[in-house]
Write a protein that holds these residues in place. Structure first.
Motif: not given
Length: 278
Positions: A104-112, A152-161
């Motif tokens: 999902p991070m490949w898509i622009n954050m604004l679009v998500r 949480v949706y936009n920033f959660l991947p940073y925490m997991i990785l």
């Protein structure tokens, strides 16, 4: 060595014009006020005084800190178990799960974020699912819950990785040794796994908290203007109101807050690294 230093000159020039110069201009605008003549200005700290003496702006700053802390805590509570489960899978499954998380991070954050407007709106997928469980006419969009979900949706991947990276670097023999010495699974996790993963946790907290406290389009889209955070204030001062001096002062204040937080996080990271080596 001289050749390598020469290769760094283009980057230093680019960094000076694209990073350092804008910051210096913001600091300059924050400590001046227009004079009687259009071409003159005078030194003044009135913009800083205005921010710290206005109760509304301090309330917005507190609300921004509160939302950022809640976002970080939720990302940690959700991200750590997910990262731990992924680290216990086979290498092939780990690669697949990391791809799914980063996709999902490949898509622009604004679009998500725009997509979440449709999901949270009345008659949307989430509203329909809640209706199956008896929760009808639940207002989700333009609420604090909607802002938190978007954050949480936009920033959660940073925490997991970050946590996953720290867990995968751990020596498996340490877990085996703890088990051989009679430690229960919970004791092994609490006394071996979690302390060794603290550097990843700290890095994840940094990557989530800093952008969360300065986010402006997520609360603007999902909060509907009802959740005005410090990032929205800065945007409003520069674009709508046109008070660049006051907007620059708020930007400098937020930069100082972030630098202070980064210093504290760095100290905690160093302390955790020393304890890990010990």
């Amino acid at each position: 060595m001289k050749t390598w230093r020469r290769l760094a000159i283009p980057y230093l020039i680019w960094g000076s014009f694209m990073l350092l110069l804008p910051m210096l201009l913001i600091v300059f605008y924050s400590v001046i006020q227009p004079g009687n003549d259009v071409a003159t200005f005078r030194f003044s700290l009135s913009s800083y005084v205005r921010f710290f003496t206005d109760r509304d702006f301090l309330l917005i700053l507190w609300r921004s800190l509160k939302i950022a802390i809640e976002t970080t805590v939720l990302c940690l509570l959700i991200g750590y178990p997910v990262a731990y489960w992924i680290s216990r899978c086979s290498q092939k499954t780990q690669n697949l799960m990391v791809l799914i998380i980063t996709l999902p991070m490949w898509i622009n954050m604004l679009v998500r974020t725009y997509a979440w407007i449709g999901i949270l709106s009345e008659g949307g997928p989430l509203s329909i699912v809640l209706g199956w469980f008896g929760f009808h006419n639940v207002d989700l969009l333009y609420t604090e819950a909607a802002v938190l979900i978007g954050m949480v949706y936009n920033f959660l991947p940073y925490m997991i990785l970050q946590i996953h990276s720290s867990l995968t670097k751990m020596d498996p023999s340490l877990i085996e040794a703890a088990s051989d010495l009679g430690a229960s699974p919970f004791q092994t996790f609490w006394r071996v796994v979690f302390p060794l993963s603290i550097p990843g946790v700290i890095s994840g907290i940094t990557l989530v908290f800093l952008p969360a406290i300065s986010a402006f389009f997520i609360p603007k889209l999902l909060g509907g203007g009802g959740w005005f955070l410090i990032g929205n204030v800065i945007e409003n001062q520069f674009i709508t109101v046109g008070e660049w001096n006051f907007g620059s002062a708020i930007s400098v204040i937020m930069a100082m807050v972030m630098m202070l937080l980064m210093t504290l996080v760095r100290k905690a990271d160093r302390k955790a690294s020393k304890e890990e080596k010990a």
